[in-house]
Design a protein around this motif. Structure first.
Motif, PDB file in Angstrom:
ATOM      1  N   SER A  59     -22.978 -44.818  54.017  1.00 55.78           N
ATOM      2  CA  SER A  59     -22.485 -43.671  53.267  1.00 55.78           C
ATOM      3  C   SER A  59     -21.682 -44.163  52.056  1.00 55.78           C
ATOM      4  O   SER A  59     -21.150 -45.270  52.056  1.00 55.78           O
ATOM      5  CB  SER A  59     -21.589 -42.824  54.182  1.00 55.78           C
ATOM      6  OG  SER A  59     -20.766 -41.957  53.444  1.00 55.78           O
TER       7      SER A  59
ATOM      8  N   ILE B  59     -26.206 -39.846  53.384  1.00 54.27           N
ATOM      9  CA  ILE B  59     -25.588 -40.079  54.693  1.00 54.27           C
ATOM     10  C   ILE B  59     -24.238 -39.375  54.756  1.00 54.27           C
ATOM     11  O   ILE B  59     -23.843 -38.867  55.795  1.00 54.27           O
ATOM     12  CB  ILE B  59     -25.442 -41.587  54.983  1.00 54.27           C
ATOM     13  CG1 ILE B  59     -26.826 -42.230  55.065  1.00 54.27           C
ATOM     14  CG2 ILE B  59     -24.656 -41.834  56.278  1.00 54.27           C
ATOM     15  CD1 ILE B  59     -26.799 -43.742  55.141  1.00 54.27           C
TER      16      ILE B  59
ATOM     17  N   THR C 243     -30.710 -38.093  57.684  1.00 53.17           N
ATOM     18  CA  THR C 243     -30.418 -39.503  57.930  1.00 53.17           C
ATOM     19  C   THR C 243     -31.593 -40.158  58.645  1.00 53.17           C
ATOM     20  O   THR C 243     -31.972 -41.289  58.330  1.00 53.17           O
ATOM     21  CB  THR C 243     -29.114 -39.657  58.732  1.00 53.17           C
ATOM     22  OG1 THR C 243     -28.046 -39.067  57.968  1.00 53.17           O
ATOM     23  CG2 THR C 243     -28.783 -41.112  58.990  1.00 53.17           C
TER      24      THR C 243
ATOM     25  N   VAL D 237     -26.684 -48.353  60.384  1.00 52.83           N
ATOM     26  CA  VAL D 237     -26.332 -47.170  59.597  1.00 52.83           C
ATOM     27  C   VAL D 237     -24.854 -46.899  59.834  1.00 52.83           C
ATOM     28  O   VAL D 237     -24.426 -46.739  60.984  1.00 52.83           O
ATOM     29  CB  VAL D 237     -27.165 -45.931  59.992  1.00 52.83           C
ATOM     30  CG1 VAL D 237     -26.733 -44.711  59.184  1.00 52.83           C
ATOM     31  CG2 VAL D 237     -28.653 -46.207  59.804  1.00 52.83           C
TER      32      VAL D 237
ATOM     33  N   GLY E   4     -21.918 -44.277  59.042  1.00 55.87           N
ATOM     34  CA  GLY E   4     -21.764 -42.922  58.557  1.00 55.87           C
ATOM     35  C   GLY E   4     -20.677 -42.161  59.281  1.00 55.87           C
ATOM     36  O   GLY E   4     -19.656 -42.737  59.675  1.00 55.87           O
TER      37      GLY E   4
ATOM     38  N   THR F 228     -22.957 -36.118  62.168  1.00 55.36           N
ATOM     39  CA  THR F 228     -24.315 -36.582  61.872  1.00 55.36           C
ATOM     40  C   THR F 228     -24.773 -37.703  62.793  1.00 55.36           C
ATOM     41  O   THR F 228     -25.850 -37.619  63.390  1.00 55.36           O
ATOM     42  CB  THR F 228     -24.430 -37.020  60.397  1.00 55.36           C
ATOM     43  OG1 THR F 228     -24.139 -35.890  59.573  1.00 55.36           O
ATOM     44  CG2 THR F 228     -25.805 -37.548  60.065  1.00 55.36           C
TER      45      THR F 228
END
Length: 159
Positions: free
Chosen positions: A56, A81, A89, A105, A107, A111
């Motif tokens: 993100s 993100i 995503t 990932v 974030g 989410t």
């Protein structure tokens, strides 16, 4: 069949939102820096060094990444993100290059918790990933096939 590993890491504890003009500007708190460093230590100890990172654009996710000790890993900073729901995503993850075996990932909630639940229902606590919490999903196939491959996903979580 190639085994892929998707690591979902919720950013570490952020500073008080009242101290910043916008949410995206919030940095990590001192505790968050320690927790992010501990998450990096855990990833390394488990042999979970990613080939690539999707992160993100928020300050707290960038700072979480800095504390992980992954200086040589290629990173893409992605605003979707920060803003997007879990399916967006997942779409980003599904676009990952075929030569990437392990993707990290970094974030936000809800989410990442929702995405983890889509991949491995009922594996996370009811309140989802804690700050600096990690969910690891392993599956066979390609990134593009992740939604179908997720049916046989293996899941482990930290924090």
């Amino acid at each position: 069949m190639t085994v892929r590993t998707l690591i979902l890491l919720r950013h570490a504890k952020a500073a008080d939102p009242d101290d910043y003009a916008t949410d995206i500007e919030r940095p990590l708190s001192p505790r968050g820096r320690r927790d992010a460093s501990a998450a990096g230590t855990w990833l390394h100890s488990e042999g979970l060094v990613p080939d690539a990172v999707l992160c993100s654009t928020a300050v707290r996710t960038r700072e979480t990444l800095q504390e992980l000790g992954l200086e040589t890993v290629p990173v893409v900073f992605e605003q979707r993100i920060y803003h997007g729901p879990a399916p967006d995503t997942l779409d980003l993850v599904r676009q990952t290059d075929a030569d990437v075996s392990t993707l990290l990932v970094i974030g936000h909630n809800p989410t990442l918790s929702v995405l983890s639940d889509l991949l491995a229902p009922d594996e996370l606590p009811d309140n989802g990933l804690a700050t600096a919490g990690i969910a690891v999903h392993r599956f066979g196939g390609t990134w593009r096939d992740l939604d179908r491959a997720a049916l046989s996903a293996q899941h482990t979580a930290r924090g």
